[in-house]
Design a protein around this motif. Structure first.
Motif, PDB file in Angstrom:
ATOM      1  N   THR A  10       0.841  -1.200   0.000  1.00 25.72           N
ATOM      2  CA  THR A  10       0.000   0.000   0.000  1.00 25.72           C
ATOM      3  C   THR A  10       0.872   1.243   0.000  1.00 25.72           C
ATOM      4  O   THR A  10       0.610   2.209  -0.726  1.00 25.72           O
ATOM      5  CB  THR A  10      -0.924   0.005   1.231  1.00 25.72           C
ATOM      6  N   ARG A  11       1.930   1.208   0.806  1.00 25.14           N
ATOM      7  CA  ARG A  11       2.854   2.341   0.862  1.00 25.14           C
ATOM      8  C   ARG A  11       3.533   2.547  -0.490  1.00 25.14           C
ATOM      9  O   ARG A  11       3.639   3.682  -0.987  1.00 25.14           O
ATOM     10  CB  ARG A  11       3.913   2.109   1.941  1.00 25.14           C
ATOM     11  N   LEU A  12       3.997   1.462  -1.113  1.00 24.42           N
ATOM     12  CA  LEU A  12       4.688   1.585  -2.394  1.00 24.42           C
ATOM     13  C   LEU A  12       3.747   2.109  -3.475  1.00 24.42           C
ATOM     14  O   LEU A  12       4.137   2.937  -4.296  1.00 24.42           O
ATOM     15  CB  LEU A  12       5.276   0.236  -2.805  1.00 24.42           C
ATOM     16  N   SER A  13       2.511   1.652  -3.467  1.00 22.79           N
ATOM     17  CA  SER A  13       1.518   2.144  -4.424  1.00 22.79           C
ATOM     18  C   SER A  13       1.317   3.649  -4.269  1.00 22.79           C
ATOM     19  O   SER A  13       1.320   4.398  -5.253  1.00 22.79           O
ATOM     20  CB  SER A  13       0.181   1.422  -4.235  1.00 22.79           C
ATOM     21  N   ALA A  14       1.144   4.093  -3.025  1.00 20.08           N
ATOM     22  CA  ALA A  14       0.941   5.514  -2.757  1.00 20.08           C
ATOM     23  C   ALA A  14       2.167   6.329  -3.155  1.00 20.08           C
ATOM     24  O   ALA A  14       2.045   7.419  -3.728  1.00 20.08           O
ATOM     25  CB  ALA A  14       0.622   5.729  -1.280  1.00 20.08           C
ATOM     26  N   ILE A  92       5.669   9.525   3.389  1.00 18.71           N
ATOM     27  CA  ILE A  92       4.228   9.296   3.257  1.00 18.71           C
ATOM     28  C   ILE A  92       3.734   8.204   4.200  1.00 18.71           C
ATOM     29  O   ILE A  92       2.551   8.131   4.537  1.00 18.71           O
ATOM     30  CB  ILE A  92       3.854   8.964   1.789  1.00 18.71           C
ATOM     31  N   GLN A  93       4.642   7.357   4.684  1.00 21.01           N
ATOM     32  CA  GLN A  93       4.259   6.273   5.595  1.00 21.01           C
ATOM     33  C   GLN A  93       4.250   6.698   7.055  1.00 21.01           C
ATOM     34  O   GLN A  93       3.871   5.914   7.921  1.00 21.01           O
ATOM     35  CB  GLN A  93       5.221   5.086   5.423  1.00 21.01           C
ATOM     36  N   THR A  94       4.631   7.934   7.348  1.00 21.17           N
ATOM     37  CA  THR A  94       4.675   8.399   8.735  1.00 21.17           C
ATOM     38  C   THR A  94       3.270   8.691   9.261  1.00 21.17           C
ATOM     39  O   THR A  94       2.287   8.651   8.516  1.00 21.17           O
ATOM     40  CB  THR A  94       5.550   9.654   8.860  1.00 21.17           C
ATOM     41  N   LYS A  95       3.185   9.000  10.544  1.00 18.31           N
ATOM     42  CA  LYS A  95       1.894   9.166  11.217  1.00 18.31           C
ATOM     43  C   LYS A  95       0.974  10.139  10.489  1.00 18.31           C
ATOM     44  O   LYS A  95      -0.214   9.870  10.298  1.00 18.31           O
ATOM     45  CB  LYS A  95       2.118   9.619  12.668  1.00 18.31           C
ATOM     46  N   HIS A  96       1.502  11.286  10.106  1.00 16.89           N
ATOM     47  CA  HIS A  96       0.693  12.287   9.418  1.00 16.89           C
ATOM     48  C   HIS A  96       1.072  12.399   7.937  1.00 16.89           C
ATOM     49  O   HIS A  96       0.804  13.409   7.294  1.00 16.89           O
ATOM     50  CB  HIS A  96       0.852  13.648  10.102  1.00 16.89           C
ATOM     51  N   GLY A  97       1.699  11.340   7.419  1.00 19.26           N
ATOM     52  CA  GLY A  97       2.190  11.376   6.050  1.00 19.26           C
ATOM     53  C   GLY A  97       1.118  11.614   5.012  1.00 19.26           C
ATOM     54  O   GLY A  97       1.273  12.426   4.099  1.00 19.26           O
ATOM     55  N   ALA A 128      -3.847   6.032   1.051  1.00 20.28           N
ATOM     56  CA  ALA A 128      -2.604   6.203   1.800  1.00 20.28           C
ATOM     57  C   ALA A 128      -2.841   6.264   3.308  1.00 20.28           C
ATOM     58  O   ALA A 128      -1.948   5.943   4.097  1.00 20.28           O
ATOM     59  CB  ALA A 128      -1.872   7.466   1.339  1.00 20.28           C
ATOM     60  N   THR A 129      -4.036   6.658   3.718  1.00 21.12           N
ATOM     61  CA  THR A 129      -4.345   6.684   5.150  1.00 21.12           C
ATOM     62  C   THR A 129      -4.361   5.279   5.743  1.00 21.12           C
ATOM     63  O   THR A 129      -4.364   5.118   6.972  1.00 21.12           O
ATOM     64  CB  THR A 129      -5.712   7.350   5.418  1.00 21.12           C
ATOM     65  N   MET A 130      -4.365   4.259   4.882  1.00 21.61           N
ATOM     66  CA  MET A 130      -4.416   2.871   5.353  1.00 21.61           C
ATOM     67  C   MET A 130      -3.030   2.232   5.473  1.00 21.61           C
ATOM     68  O   MET A 130      -2.932   1.051   5.814  1.00 21.61           O
ATOM     69  CB  MET A 130      -5.273   2.033   4.397  1.00 21.61           C
TER      70      MET A 130
END
Length: 220
Positions: A10-14, A92-97, A128-130
């Protein structure tokens, strides 16, 4: 970040889609706004590509800007686009990313980075929130057999999404379609690829969810 809930695919897609959005802001808008030089925009709605640098009838790349100067608008667009790319790669993977990504995309929209990207950055932000959340709902809704099929589709879907958006970027500037010179048809093809990209992006994230669920199940 909760390691047990970290969804790598999911992170890589975002990240990939956010980079593509930053690239379109930089090349399709900011660069051409700078080329128009130090002159007034004469309104909030602008055509990022001026007549001097236009390659086809509808290759104008319409945008909205709060900055009443093409040169400054272009510089801001390019800077924000670069910030989006860096944020996508590093944070983008951080808490508020995901929230910061959304704010950067809104800022890009307000300083001349285009309008068409809205249909892509909003779902990208939502998915990305997921990145750091459990995918329990998706695990329930997607049966094991469906998940296995979707998991195998993830990388092909991500590649197709990227290619489709790159085609959108090319059409927006150059309008090059093999054996086609009618600007009305080219415009319709462009809109078609925008919609195709959005569809593929959704499939990419959903298949990414399936892949993340499968990998987590395998680890357990």
């Amino acid at each position: 970040m909760n390691k047990s809930n970290y969804n790598h695919k999911t992170r890589l897609s975002a990240t990939v889609i956010a980079i593509l959005l930053g690239m379109s802001g930089f090349f399709n808008h900011g660069l051409f706004e700078v080329l128009q030089g130090n002159k007034a925009t004469n309104g909030f709605y602008i055509e990022a590509i001026g007549e001097t640098h236009r390659f086809w009838l509808y290759g104008t790349e319409g945008a909205f800007t709060l900055i009443p100067n093409f040169l400054i608008t272009g510089i801001f667009t390019m800077l924000v686009s670069c910030a989006i790319i860096i944020w996508a790669i590093k944070f983008i993977q951080t808490k508020h990313g995901a929230t910061i990504f959304l704010l950067l995309m809104i800022l890009l929209t307000l300083v001349g980075g285009g309008l068409g990207h809205i249909v892509l950055f909003l779902p990208t932000w939502a998915y990305a929130t997921m990145i750091n959340k459990p995918l329990d709902w998706w695990e329930i809704k997607l049966s094991e057999s469906v998940r296995k099929v979707l998991a195998r589709m993830w990388m092909p879907m991500l590649v197709l999404t990227s290619l489709s958006w790159l085609i959108v970027m090319e059409l927006g500037i150059f309008g090059l379609v093999p054996n086609q010179t009618n600007p009305e048809i080219i415009l319709n093809i462009t809109f078609g690829f925008v919609l195709l990209t959005v569809l593929l992006a959704n499939l990419t994230f959903i298949s990414g969810f399936a892949r993340d669920i499968e990998e987590r199940s395998f680890q357990v």
